[in-house]
Design a protein around this motif. Sequence first.
Motif, PDB file in Angstrom:
ATOM      1  N   GLN A   1     -51.360 153.243  22.767  1.00 55.45           N
ATOM      2  CA  GLN A   1     -51.085 152.374  21.625  1.00 55.45           C
ATOM      3  C   GLN A   1     -52.164 151.318  21.410  1.00 55.45           C
ATOM      4  O   GLN A   1     -52.145 150.581  20.420  1.00 55.45           O
ATOM      5  CB  GLN A   1     -49.725 151.682  21.811  1.00 55.45           C
ATOM      6  N   ALA A   2     -53.135 151.223  22.304  1.00 53.67           N
ATOM      7  CA  ALA A   2     -54.138 150.157  22.240  1.00 53.67           C
ATOM      8  C   ALA A   2     -55.050 150.305  21.023  1.00 53.67           C
ATOM      9  O   ALA A   2     -55.462 151.410  20.661  1.00 53.67           O
ATOM     10  CB  ALA A   2     -54.960 150.140  23.519  1.00 53.67           C
ATOM     11  N   ASP A   3     -55.374 149.174  20.395  1.00 51.43           N
ATOM     12  CA  ASP A   3     -56.388 149.124  19.340  1.00 51.43           C
ATOM     13  C   ASP A   3     -57.729 148.665  19.904  1.00 51.43           C
ATOM     14  O   ASP A   3     -58.787 149.073  19.427  1.00 51.43           O
ATOM     15  CB  ASP A   3     -55.963 148.148  18.238  1.00 51.43           C
ATOM     16  N   ILE A   4     -57.662 147.795  20.924  1.00 50.84           N
ATOM     17  CA  ILE A   4     -58.851 147.265  21.587  1.00 50.84           C
ATOM     18  C   ILE A   4     -58.669 147.418  23.091  1.00 50.84           C
ATOM     19  O   ILE A   4     -57.631 147.030  23.639  1.00 50.84           O
ATOM     20  CB  ILE A   4     -59.070 145.766  21.264  1.00 50.84           C
ATOM     21  N   TYR A   5     -59.682 147.990  23.731  1.00 54.29           N
ATOM     22  CA  TYR A   5     -59.699 148.021  25.195  1.00 54.29           C
ATOM     23  C   TYR A   5     -60.629 146.922  25.678  1.00 54.29           C
ATOM     24  O   TYR A   5     -61.789 146.846  25.269  1.00 54.29           O
ATOM     25  CB  TYR A   5     -60.178 149.371  25.717  1.00 54.29           C
ATOM     26  N   LEU A   6     -60.119 146.091  26.574  1.00 50.72           N
ATOM     27  CA  LEU A   6     -60.910 145.020  27.168  1.00 50.72           C
ATOM     28  C   LEU A   6     -61.164 145.422  28.614  1.00 50.72           C
ATOM     29  O   LEU A   6     -60.235 145.491  29.419  1.00 50.72           O
ATOM     30  CB  LEU A   6     -60.155 143.693  27.073  1.00 50.72           C
ATOM     31  N   THR A   7     -62.412 145.761  28.929  1.00 51.72           N
ATOM     32  CA  THR A   7     -62.752 146.188  30.279  1.00 51.72           C
ATOM     33  C   THR A   7     -63.164 144.989  31.121  1.00 51.72           C
ATOM     34  O   THR A   7     -63.732 144.019  30.620  1.00 51.72           O
ATOM     35  CB  THR A   7     -63.896 147.216  30.262  1.00 51.72           C
ATOM     36  N   CYS A   8     -62.869 145.070  32.412  1.00 50.20           N
ATOM     37  CA  CYS A   8     -63.235 143.984  33.324  1.00 50.20           C
ATOM     38  C   CYS A   8     -63.377 144.543  34.724  1.00 50.20           C
ATOM     39  O   CYS A   8     -63.134 145.735  34.961  1.00 50.20           O
ATOM     40  CB  CYS A   8     -62.191 142.867  33.287  1.00 50.20           C
ATOM     41  N   ASP A   9     -63.784 143.710  35.649  1.00 48.13           N
ATOM     42  CA  ASP A   9     -63.832 144.072  37.060  1.00 48.13           C
ATOM     43  C   ASP A   9     -62.639 143.452  37.773  1.00 48.13           C
ATOM     44  O   ASP A   9     -61.963 142.571  37.233  1.00 48.13           O
ATOM     45  CB  ASP A   9     -65.136 143.580  37.698  1.00 48.13           C
ATOM     46  N   SER A  10     -62.420 143.892  38.998  1.00 46.83           N
ATOM     47  CA  SER A  10     -61.247 143.399  39.727  1.00 46.83           C
ATOM     48  C   SER A  10     -61.418 141.973  40.218  1.00 46.83           C
ATOM     49  O   SER A  10     -60.456 141.373  40.701  1.00 46.83           O
ATOM     50  CB  SER A  10     -60.944 144.326  40.912  1.00 46.83           C
ATOM     51  N   ASP A  11     -62.634 141.412  40.102  1.00 47.12           N
ATOM     52  CA  ASP A  11     -62.823 140.009  40.463  1.00 47.12           C
ATOM     53  C   ASP A  11     -63.097 139.147  39.231  1.00 47.12           C
ATOM     54  O   ASP A  11     -63.547 138.008  39.355  1.00 47.12           O
ATOM     55  CB  ASP A  11     -63.953 139.841  41.483  1.00 47.12           C
ATOM     56  N   SER A  12     -62.832 139.683  38.035  1.00 45.97           N
ATOM     57  CA  SER A  12     -63.038 138.922  36.804  1.00 45.97           C
ATOM     58  C   SER A  12     -61.964 137.859  36.641  1.00 45.97           C
ATOM     59  O   SER A  12     -60.774 138.132  36.808  1.00 45.97           O
ATOM     60  CB  SER A  12     -62.997 139.856  35.583  1.00 45.97           C
ATOM     61  N   CYS A  13     -62.399 136.659  36.288  1.00 44.71           N
ATOM     62  CA  CYS A  13     -61.478 135.559  35.996  1.00 44.71           C
ATOM     63  C   CYS A  13     -61.838 135.020  34.616  1.00 44.71           C
ATOM     64  O   CYS A  13     -62.891 134.408  34.443  1.00 44.71           O
ATOM     65  CB  CYS A  13     -61.592 134.465  37.056  1.00 44.71           C
ATOM     66  N   PHE A  14     -60.986 135.276  33.626  1.00 46.82           N
ATOM     67  CA  PHE A  14     -61.286 134.900  32.242  1.00 46.82           C
ATOM     68  C   PHE A  14     -61.062 133.405  32.011  1.00 46.82           C
ATOM     69  O   PHE A  14     -60.071 132.838  32.482  1.00 46.82           O
ATOM     70  CB  PHE A  14     -60.388 135.664  31.264  1.00 46.82           C
ATOM     71  N   ALA A  15     -61.983 132.781  31.285  1.00 50.92           N
ATOM     72  CA  ALA A  15     -61.725 131.434  30.782  1.00 50.92           C
ATOM     73  C   ALA A  15     -60.520 131.506  29.844  1.00 50.92           C
ATOM     74  O   ALA A  15     -60.232 132.561  29.265  1.00 50.92           O
ATOM     75  CB  ALA A  15     -62.956 130.912  30.042  1.00 50.92           C
ATOM     76  N   PRO A  16     -59.780 130.406  29.677  1.00 47.70           N
ATOM     77  CA  PRO A  16     -58.504 130.462  28.952  1.00 47.70           C
ATOM     78  C   PRO A  16     -58.566 130.992  27.525  1.00 47.70           C
ATOM     79  O   PRO A  16     -57.564 131.485  27.011  1.00 47.70           O
ATOM     80  CB  PRO A  16     -58.030 129.002  28.980  1.00 47.70           C
TER      81      PRO A  16
END
Length: 462
Positions: free
Chosen positions: A175-190
């Motif tokens: 159902q996704a329109d956008i896939y946001l890829t990251c690593d397992s140690d990624s910490c997103f700013a708010p």
Amino acid sequence: MSRKRIGPVLSAHQHRSTTVAVGIVVLLLAAAWTTHHAVVALSTDAQTRSRLTVVWISLFLVFLLQTFMYHLERVPQPGERARRHLDALHVSILVPVYNEDPGYLRLGLESFLRQTRMPDSVHIVDDGSTSGDYTEVRNWWEQAAARAGVATTWQVVANGGKRHAQAHAVRVSPQADIYLTCDSDSCFAPNAVEEILIPFARPRVMSVAGIVIATNNRANWLVRVTDLWFVVCQLVDRSGQSAVGAVMVNSGPIAAYRAGIIRDNLGSYLNETFMGRAVMFSDDSLLTLYAQERGLTVQQPRAICFTAMPENWGHFSRMYLRWMRGSTIRSVWRMRYLSPTRPAYWLHAMRWLQMILTQMVTVWLLVIEPLVFHELPPSSMLVIPFLIGYAQGLRYLSIIRSDERIRQRAVTWLAMPLAIVLAWTLLRFLRWYGIFTCAKTGWGTRQAGAEVSLSPTAAEAV
């Protein structure tokens, strides 16, 4: 539906400063004057000096063009209608996990629940980890995600590599329109998710790169210099590419794609080979290449992600060598598959030209001048790369972090000569070694477990 958010811990934002822009111009003018002085000071014959002058002028013009381009990077603010469209998109975050430190994994998952624009779903795939126990993290996450109203899955699969882990996550999120890829140690700013979606208001944008900075920037000087080098590369090289919609490589810790880019190319993504061998790395640059074939690839400098940088030389050199091998393979694919009508094609060619010219200047100054003409290069020549480095390095100061004072970042900026010496010596050797050994397509890290861990002291600090 209203979703409760907890307060931010790590945050960062980009600050555009006229002082920084003026400083860059002044330092580049100083570098131009120094270059002219050094060329005139050479005592070789006129014909040789003329040929060398052409090389130096060409190289400096490339730097000036690069400077002009990265100052053109802009992210237009969407109107009300476009914002409603962005809010309606289903955003799925794909999180492949392999031998990650549980502390960094939890820190990253917590950051997903602190977003000003919450993700709609988060899909975690444990790719057959052989070290670490994620039971506690998993139990906490599934309860926290449910309370926040974020759909989630957590799969444990046999080890197949990062791409296969991502594919498992893609298959459970149709159902996704956008896939946001990251690593397992990624910490997103708010505000990372909210900001990285904004460029998608333009229908031609197929992928968006975020900005990556070091979570553990206070660990030691290797991390600080790596952070300086990596941030400057993003805000110089990639910002210039983004100005014409031709970002060539998205960063693994944070990037977003229209879902069709990944779904439609999943077969070739999982089965890429080079010289008869399966390619296990350079996944982000391949996804970016797929996006380039369909439209624009841009950067959003306001979407910032923290990630763990290598804390020792062995880890760093393996990571960098993997990047250089992947870069070589990707260069072959760009020349083969990208249309010459695409800006990315010519930016890619300009990057190779810049690298070759830089190598020519280095060999001329350090080999031909002393051995053939019995002349040492003028001392002023040594100043040029440092002036250019300091000019471009001022972009590093445009990133304001919640966990670091500006004077601490200024101290790191002052270490630019160390980064330049590293780039001109060890990294140059690794670059060429990576080019000549690009057929070695294995991953090469984390086989024995996480190489960077979040200590209790560091966890309290962030």
